[in-house]
Design an enzyme around this catalytic site. Structure first.
Site, PDB file in Angstrom:
ATOM      1  N   HIS A 124       1.675  -9.225  -3.364  1.00  0.00           N
ATOM      2  CA  HIS A 124       0.074  -7.890  -3.368  1.00  0.00           C
ATOM      3  C   HIS A 124       1.251  -6.390  -3.302  1.00  0.00           C
ATOM      4  O   HIS A 124       2.162  -5.862  -1.953  1.00  0.00           O
ATOM      5  CB  HIS A 124       0.030  -8.046  -2.088  1.00  0.00           C
ATOM      6  CG  HIS A 124      -1.165  -6.638  -1.914  1.00  0.00           C
ATOM      7  ND1 HIS A 124      -2.798  -7.198  -2.443  1.00  0.00           N
ATOM      8  CD2 HIS A 124      -1.244  -5.800  -0.953  1.00  0.00           C
ATOM      9  CE1 HIS A 124      -3.685  -5.843  -2.456  1.00  0.00           C
ATOM     10  NE2 HIS A 124      -2.966  -5.310  -1.434  1.00  0.00           N
ATOM     11  N   ASP A 130       0.691 -17.891  -4.682  1.00  0.00           N
ATOM     12  CA  ASP A 130       1.649 -16.577  -4.716  1.00  0.00           C
ATOM     13  C   ASP A 130       0.704 -16.040  -6.090  1.00  0.00           C
ATOM     14  O   ASP A 130       0.587 -15.849  -7.256  1.00  0.00           O
ATOM     15  CB  ASP A 130       2.771 -17.032  -5.551  1.00  0.00           C
ATOM     16  CG  ASP A 130       3.659 -16.233  -6.767  1.00  0.00           C
ATOM     17  OD1 ASP A 130       3.876 -14.641  -6.170  1.00  0.00           O
ATOM     18  OD2 ASP A 130       4.696 -16.609  -7.736  1.00  0.00           O
ATOM     19  N   GLU A 137       1.926 -10.161   0.727  1.00  0.00           N
ATOM     20  CA  GLU A 137       1.994  -8.757   0.491  1.00  0.00           C
ATOM     21  C   GLU A 137       3.603  -8.952   0.734  1.00  0.00           C
ATOM     22  O   GLU A 137       4.579  -9.588   1.086  1.00  0.00           O
ATOM     23  CB  GLU A 137       1.519  -8.117   1.234  1.00  0.00           C
ATOM     24  CG  GLU A 137       1.439  -6.217   1.318  1.00  0.00           C
ATOM     25  CD  GLU A 137       0.693  -5.619   1.759  1.00  0.00           C
ATOM     26  OE1 GLU A 137      -0.343  -6.244   2.237  1.00  0.00           O
ATOM     27  OE2 GLU A 137       0.421  -4.304   2.128  1.00  0.00           O
ATOM     28  N   ASP A 180       0.949  -1.111  -0.003  1.00  0.00           N
ATOM     29  CA  ASP A 180       0.385   0.361  -0.049  1.00  0.00           C
ATOM     30  C   ASP A 180       0.600   1.023  -0.594  1.00  0.00           C
ATOM     31  O   ASP A 180       2.180   1.222  -0.030  1.00  0.00           O
ATOM     32  CB  ASP A 180      -1.097   0.638   1.042  1.00  0.00           C
ATOM     33  CG  ASP A 180      -0.319  -0.031   2.230  1.00  0.00           C
ATOM     34  OD1 ASP A 180       0.955  -0.387   2.682  1.00  0.00           O
ATOM     35  OD2 ASP A 180      -1.094   1.024   3.680  1.00  0.00           O
TER      36      ASP A 180
HETATM   37  O1  9MR Z   1      -3.631  -3.259   0.091  1.00  0.00           O
HETATM   38  C1  9MR Z   1      -3.556  -3.299   0.997  1.00  0.00           C
HETATM   39  C2  9MR Z   1      -3.325  -4.123   1.940  1.00  0.00           C
HETATM   40  O2  9MR Z   1      -1.422  -3.417   2.078  1.00  0.00           O
HETATM   41  C3  9MR Z   1      -2.986  -4.617   3.799  1.00  0.00           C
HETATM   42  O3  9MR Z   1      -1.978  -5.108   4.031  1.00  0.00           O
HETATM   43  C4  9MR Z   1      -4.726  -5.496   3.872  1.00  0.00           C
HETATM   44  C5  9MR Z   1      -5.121  -5.165   5.153  1.00  0.00           C
HETATM   45  O4  9MR Z   1      -5.396  -4.325   5.384  1.00  0.00           O
HETATM   46  O5  9MR Z   1      -5.746  -4.096   2.577  1.00  0.00           O
HETATM   47  C6  9MR Z   1      -6.002  -4.518   1.457  1.00  0.00           C
HETATM   48  O6  9MR Z   1      -6.281  -3.702   1.010  1.00  0.00           O
HETATM   49  C7  9MR Z   1      -7.419  -4.230   0.955  1.00  0.00           C
HETATM   50  C8  9MR Z   1      -8.570  -4.148   1.333  1.00  0.00           C
HETATM   51  O7  9MR Z   1      -8.363  -4.215   2.836  1.00  0.00           O
HETATM   52  C9  9MR Z   1      -9.668  -4.884   0.862  1.00  0.00           C
HETATM   53  N1  9MR Z   1     -10.507  -4.993  -0.192  1.00  0.00           N
HETATM   54  C10 9MR Z   1      -9.446  -4.864  -0.828  1.00  0.00           C
HETATM   55  C11 9MR Z   1      -7.514  -4.306  -1.016  1.00  0.00           C
HETATM   56  C12 9MR Z   1      -6.875  -5.215  -1.724  1.00  0.00           C
HETATM   57  O8  9MR Z   1      -6.596  -4.676  -2.583  1.00  0.00           O
HETATM   58  O1  9MR Z   2       1.892  -6.477   9.402  1.00  0.00           O
HETATM   59  C1  9MR Z   2       0.745  -6.309   9.807  1.00  0.00           C
HETATM   60  C2  9MR Z   2      -0.048  -7.594  10.340  1.00  0.00           C
HETATM   61  O2  9MR Z   2       0.826  -8.164  12.005  1.00  0.00           O
HETATM   62  C3  9MR Z   2      -1.382  -7.886  10.508  1.00  0.00           C
HETATM   63  O3  9MR Z   2      -1.471  -9.155  11.104  1.00  0.00           O
HETATM   64  C4  9MR Z   2      -2.157  -7.050   8.811  1.00  0.00           C
HETATM   65  C5  9MR Z   2      -3.686  -7.199   9.532  1.00  0.00           C
HETATM   66  O4  9MR Z   2      -3.955  -5.895  10.945  1.00  0.00           O
HETATM   67  O5  9MR Z   2      -1.724  -6.011   8.703  1.00  0.00           O
HETATM   68  C6  9MR Z   2       0.251  -6.061   8.229  1.00  0.00           C
HETATM   69  O6  9MR Z   2       0.360  -5.159   8.584  1.00  0.00           O
HETATM   70  C7  9MR Z   2       0.419  -4.331   6.756  1.00  0.00           C
HETATM   71  C8  9MR Z   2      -0.821  -2.849   7.143  1.00  0.00           C
HETATM   72  O7  9MR Z   2      -1.772  -2.757   8.224  1.00  0.00           O
HETATM   73  C9  9MR Z   2      -0.912  -1.661   5.779  1.00  0.00           C
HETATM   74  N1  9MR Z   2       0.176  -2.248   5.263  1.00  0.00           N
HETATM   75  C10 9MR Z   2       0.623  -3.378   4.785  1.00  0.00           C
HETATM   76  C11 9MR Z   2       1.298  -4.375   6.024  1.00  0.00           C
HETATM   77  C12 9MR Z   2       1.393  -5.638   5.554  1.00  0.00           C
HETATM   78  O8  9MR Z   2       0.050  -6.536   5.055  1.00  0.00           O
END
Ligand code: 9MR
Ligand code: 9MR
Length: 598
Positions: free
Chosen positions: A513, A558, A567, A188
């Site tokens: 991701h 993957d 991610e 993100d």
């Molecule tokens: O892209 C987002 C990712 O960076 C986060 O780790 C993840 C969990 O918070 O959420 C992803 O975004 C998703 C969102 O939570 C729900 N709708 C789809 C998004 C990804 O395309």
């Molecule tokens: O690394 C984080 C993981 O420990 C949590 O379980 C998860 C859901 O809250 O979020 C991860 O961190 C994400 C962050 O919220 C948004 N940017 C992407 C991070 C990696 O997925």
């Protein structure tokens, strides 16, 4: 949308239901799990063969298959701890002639080709740092440095709004501040102080532990020709941003700089919505204080290049620490925040409500940098006997590592605890070594289901760091060997057979991701990024199509929708930087090769 099916080393890989008909049974390269880059000449060399098989001989052949250079016996079959799949080990540690080879197992097939050579992880070590360059916000990545992943600048963040949750008399809601630079957190486009904290602490520690190695590393980044090590130039990009996250009026630190909701799957420069700094908090202030105190120590060595920086960092650290002492319990609770303020914020929370470990880390860094006992005495350095592995909400050991690293200059107040901290660290490391020798994959990582959390690759890398710390304290090769087993894990000796580092390995993560990798139209993902990896809960968390695994060690897809298993994130890349760099640095030392021998 990207297509999920790709041609990879001749094999047609199918990653979704939509092309399941072409999926091939587990054999050949798929069945032979090993570090796909290779091995140090005198280190352990292990491959694991997965699946039913009669056992017997294995052969090591030159990559052109012209010559068999070594033969050995597969071990007895043993069920893997979690999946119960049969596994056998091919151990060819005694073969140490540099070259490029394949492992052949009659009835199964051949492995990917791999190398045996002294600096087999050198490129990986550099790429893992360069990965941070690709995460830079607010700057063009020109082709000269970024190759085919060049892209225009995104998110200048020179006009960021103070969110109502962060409003003060001096900075009311809607105040415009500049908070430029920094790295994107992950797939993100937001910037989070808590996660930047452990990331920066890990990178600066890598430099403090192996300065010579990092001084010699060339990453081909815009600053590569200055007199500062590239790792520190790269880290400065994020440090400068972090400094802007402190409110100059009270020393408090905003928890994050974010869009209200996650951006779409678009390139950085296309994501131009409003951005906010959100609520100050205790974890942010303390992680910030720790990083700034450590940075002050590290960049003090570059006062000529960066006049005043070390002093500014220390001032910032002290002010954040003072704020946290006055505000010791301000948690970041996003749901509660959204009930009181608009706009709602739904991006990563990084919420944590136990600040014991953040206080310990900040105190340890401030004490080490300033030598003032008051910081040390402000906390209980050993609140309980636990040695929790570092992760974004748990930073206690970062403090312990720092105290041990600087033990020679420690004062009485720390000296009284150091023997106990050392003892606990070695106990922890001994447990890991024992675990590795018993496991089916002979890695420290992955024998228990609890290792397979969101971002499990960083569990493996952080276990590796703990082991390197133990090695630095004792010079005992068993810790190094165990640390290396986890790099082997990350590069392919694992239950899914992937190298989790983009661009490194014949079967490496291809579809992380990661918004730029998904939106840039370039087939290969941005290189040098560590996928979060196998996550026992991933299917329930991201609900992507295609999960078939029933065992936690195999829950990995993957595909780019799988943000819970695929991610990438800065706090996962940083321990990879440390682990790969440390092993490369140590193998350069005279005598290390012999040292790694079983
Ligand atoms: O892209 C987002 C990712 O960076 C986060 O780790 C993840 C969990 O918070 O959420 C992803 O975004 C998703 C969102 O939570 C729900 N709708 C789809 C998004 C990804 O395309
Ligand atoms: O690394 C984080 C993981 O420990 C949590 O379980 C998860 C859901 O809250 O979020 C991860 O961190 C994400 C962050 O919220 C948004 N940017 C992407 C991070 C990696 O997925």
């Amino acid at each position: 949308m990207r297509t999920f099916c790709k041609t990879l080393t001749g094999a047609f890989l199918c990653l979704t239901f939509s092309c399941a008909q072409a999926q091939s049974p587990v054999r050949g390269q798929e069945a032979i799990r090993l570090n796909q880059l290779g091995f140090y000449p005198n280190a352990a060399k292990i491959a694991v063969v997965v699946g039913e098989h009669q056992g017997g001989k294995f052969l090591l052949k030159t990559a052109d298959q012209a010559k068999t250079v070594h033969t050995g016996q597969l071990s007895e079959s043993k069920p893997a701890e979690l999946s119960k799949r049969p596994t056998r080990v091919a151990d060819f540690s005694s073969f140490n002639t540099p070259g490029t080879y394949v492992l052949e197992i009659p009835g199964v097939g051949q492995s990917y080709a791999f190398e045996i050579k002294p600096d087999v992880h050198k490129e990986l070590a550099a790429a893992s740092v360069k990965g941070f360059y690709f995460q830079r916000t607010a700057t063009d990545l020109p082709e000269q440095y970024a190759g085919k992943w060049h892209r225009p600048a995104g998110h200048p963040d020179d006009k960021v709004l103070v969110h109502p949750s962060a409003a003060t008399a001096q900075r009311p809601a809607g105040t415009v501040i500049s908070s430029s630079k920094g790295w994107y957190d992950a797939g993100d486009y937001n910037k989070y102080i808590v996660n930047s904290g452990i990331t920066m602490g890990t990178l600066l520690s890598a430099y403090e532990d192996f300065p010579g190695f990092f001084r010699a590393q060339n990453l081909n980044i815009p600053e590569s020709n200055n007199t500062v090590p590239d790792l520190l130039d790269e880290s400065l990009w994020n440090l400068r941003w972090m400094l802007t996250m402190q409110d100059p009026h009270d020393g408090g630190v905003y928890h994050k700089l974010t869009n209200p909701a996650f951006d779409g799957i678009i390139m950085p420069h296309q994501a131009t919505g409003p951005r906010y700094v959100v609520q100050k908090g205790t974890a942010a202030a303390l992680d910030f204080a720790a990083v700034m105190a450590q940075a002050s120590r590290v960049y003090r060595g570059f006062s000529k290049e960066f006049p005043g920086l070390a002093d500014s960092c220390l001032t910032a650290a002290v002010r954040a620490w003072d704020w946290a002492r006055k505000n010791p319990k301000v948690a970041y609770e996003q749901d509660a925040l959204n009930k009181s303020f608009d706009p709602d914020v739904s991006t990563g929370a990084y919420g944590d409500c136990d600040f014991t470990d953040e206080f310990i880390w900040a105190a340890a860094e401030l004490y080490t940098t300033t030598k003032q006992d008051s910081y040390y005495k402000a906390v209980t350095m050993l609140p309980d006997p636990k040695m929790p592995l570092p992760s974004w909400p748990q930073v206690r050991l970062l403090g312990y590592y720092t105290l041990l690293r600087h033990k020679d200059k420690a004062g009485a107040v720390a000296l009284q605890d150091l023997p106990e901290i050392r003892k606990r660290l070695l106990q922890m490391a001994d447990g890991m070594v024992a675990g590795a020798s018993q496991g089916a994959y002979k890695t420290v990582m992955g024998r228990v289901a609890q290792d397979y959390i969101w971002g499990s690759s960083s569990v493996a890398a952080n276990q590796g760091i703990a082991l390197i710390q133990a090695y630095q304290l004792t010079n005992d090769k068993k810790y190094l060997q165990a640390a290396l087993s986890n790099l082997d894990y990350l590069l392919g000796r694992n239950a899914v057979g992937y190298s989790f580092v983009t661009g490194y390995g014949d079967k490496a993560t291809l579809n992380p991701h990661h918004r730029p990798s998904m939106a840039d139209g370039v087939k290969e993902p941005v290189p040098g990024l560590l996928s979060g990896g196998t996550n026992g809960q991933a299917n329930k968390q991201d609900k992507c199509e295609g999960y078939t695994a029933t065992s936690p060690d195999e829950m990995y897809l993957d595909v780019d929708c799988s943000y819970a298993s695929n991610e990438i994130a800065i706090n996962w890349n940083a321990p990879l930087v440390y682990l790969a760099g440390a092993l490369e640095a140590l193998q350069q030392k005279a005598g290390f090769a012999a040292n790694l021998k079983k």
